[in-house]
Design a protein around this motif. Sequence first.
Motif, short mmCIF file in Angstrom:
data_model
loop_
_atom_site.label_atom_id
_atom_site.label_comp_id
_atom_site.label_asym_id
_atom_site.label_seq_id
_atom_site.Cartn_x
_atom_site.Cartn_y
_atom_site.Cartn_z
N MET A 40 11.42 30.33 28.25
CA MET A 40 12.80 30.64 27.88
C MET A 40 13.48 31.44 28.99
N ILE A 41 12.71 32.33 29.61
CA ILE A 41 13.26 33.16 30.69
C ILE A 41 13.26 32.40 32.01
N LEU A 42 12.15 31.77 32.36
CA LEU A 42 12.00 31.16 33.68
C LEU A 42 12.64 29.78 33.79
N MET A 43 12.63 29.01 32.71
CA MET A 43 13.12 27.64 32.78
C MET A 43 14.45 27.43 32.07
N ALA A 44 14.64 28.11 30.94
CA ALA A 44 15.92 28.00 30.23
C ALA A 44 16.94 28.99 30.76
N GLY A 76 16.28 27.77 43.26
CA GLY A 76 15.50 26.80 44.03
C GLY A 76 14.17 27.30 44.55
N PHE A 77 13.62 28.32 43.87
CA PHE A 77 12.33 28.87 44.30
C PHE A 77 11.36 28.89 43.13
N LEU A 78 10.07 28.89 43.45
CA LEU A 78 9.05 29.16 42.44
C LEU A 78 8.92 30.67 42.28
N PRO A 79 8.56 31.14 41.08
CA PRO A 79 8.24 32.56 40.94
C PRO A 79 6.95 32.87 41.67
N GLN A 80 6.72 34.13 41.94
CA GLN A 80 5.43 34.51 42.51
C GLN A 80 4.33 34.15 41.52
N PRO A 81 3.17 33.70 41.99
CA PRO A 81 2.16 33.12 41.10
C PRO A 81 1.73 34.01 39.94
N SER A 82 1.62 35.30 40.15
CA SER A 82 1.13 36.16 39.08
C SER A 82 2.19 36.49 38.03
N PRO A 112 4.48 34.58 36.13
CA PRO A 112 4.42 33.85 34.85
C PRO A 112 3.14 34.14 34.07
N VAL A 113 2.05 34.37 34.79
CA VAL A 113 0.77 34.66 34.12
C VAL A 113 0.88 35.97 33.36
N ARG A 114 1.39 37.01 34.02
CA ARG A 114 1.50 38.31 33.36
C ARG A 114 2.54 38.27 32.25
N MET A 115 3.64 37.56 32.47
CA MET A 115 4.67 37.48 31.44
C MET A 115 4.15 36.74 30.21
N ALA A 116 3.47 35.62 30.44
CA ALA A 116 2.93 34.85 29.32
C ALA A 116 1.87 35.63 28.55
N ALA A 117 1.10 36.46 29.25
CA ALA A 117 0.10 37.29 28.57
C ALA A 117 0.75 38.27 27.61
N LEU A 118 1.97 38.69 27.93
CA LEU A 118 2.70 39.64 27.09
C LEU A 118 3.47 38.96 25.97
N ILE A 119 4.13 37.83 26.27
CA ILE A 119 5.09 37.27 25.30
C ILE A 119 4.84 35.80 24.96
N GLY A 120 3.81 35.19 25.54
CA GLY A 120 3.51 33.81 25.23
C GLY A 120 4.21 32.83 26.16
N SER A 121 3.71 31.61 26.16
CA SER A 121 4.21 30.59 27.07
C SER A 121 5.65 30.17 26.76
N ALA A 150 3.61 44.18 36.37
CA ALA A 150 2.32 44.70 36.79
C ALA A 150 2.04 46.10 36.25
N CYS A 151 3.07 46.79 35.78
CA CYS A 151 2.88 48.12 35.22
C CYS A 151 2.19 48.04 33.86
N ASP A 152 1.58 49.15 33.46
CA ASP A 152 0.89 49.21 32.17
C ASP A 152 1.86 49.24 31.01
N LEU A 153 2.95 49.99 31.17
CA LEU A 153 3.94 50.15 30.10
C LEU A 153 5.34 49.96 30.68
N ARG A 154 6.25 49.49 29.82
CA ARG A 154 7.63 49.29 30.22
C ARG A 154 8.55 49.88 29.15
N ILE A 155 9.44 50.77 29.58
CA ILE A 155 10.46 51.30 28.67
C ILE A 155 11.81 51.01 29.30
N ALA A 156 12.84 50.90 28.45
CA ALA A 156 14.14 50.49 28.97
C ALA A 156 15.27 51.11 28.15
#
Length: 202
Positions: A147-151, A125-131, A133-142, A105-111
């Motif tokens: 790869m992160i959430l399912m693999a 055994g849980f679903l991610p919070q709804p927003s 995957p949407v935010r992640m896919a907007a940054l790096i694609g489906s 949800a942040c504007d920028l990420r440094i690490a």
Amino acid sequence: MIELTKADGLWTVTLNNPQKANALTGAMLAELVDIAEAATEARALILTGVGKVFSAGADLDEARAGLATSDLWERLSGAIAALPCLTIAALNGTLAGGANGMVLACDLRIAVPHAKIFYPVMKLGFLPQPSDPVRMAALIGSARTKMILMAGQKITANEAYQFGLIDRVVEPDQLMPVAHDLVADSLSADPRIAAGIARMCR
């Protein structure tokens, strides 16, 4: 466990429970929500942690007791995303599980170079919070999101930078100086102009 400092319009929120890898309890999550919802008066916000792990996500015992599906996660990420100021996640180490939400949800990420990013929600055994995957896919694609959430892949800081999930990789002793440099213009700008640019970028 959650530290908040305010100086000249800059709010710095620090996760400080390194003995437990900054895992988030319900109380910590509620405190973060309160801070994020009050931060509309901030002119910039930096989110960081103490130790070698930014956050291991939800405390596992509390996650199994219901924290994993709490609406507090969405309230937190939603409040951060809605802030009119520049928000930066300064990842001092690994980012895991539900803690991804507030970082996405942040504007920028440094690490730092040793940071890894993973989100083993499906394995637990849980679903991610709804927003998330949407935010992640907007940054790096489906595909890379899957790869992160399912693999279940752990992504290094350099891979995350190549993907576009991280905006800069910096040495540990430069993490906060770089974060402060990134917010400097926003802190000195007319808040109305900064907020207007933030709206235009959404």
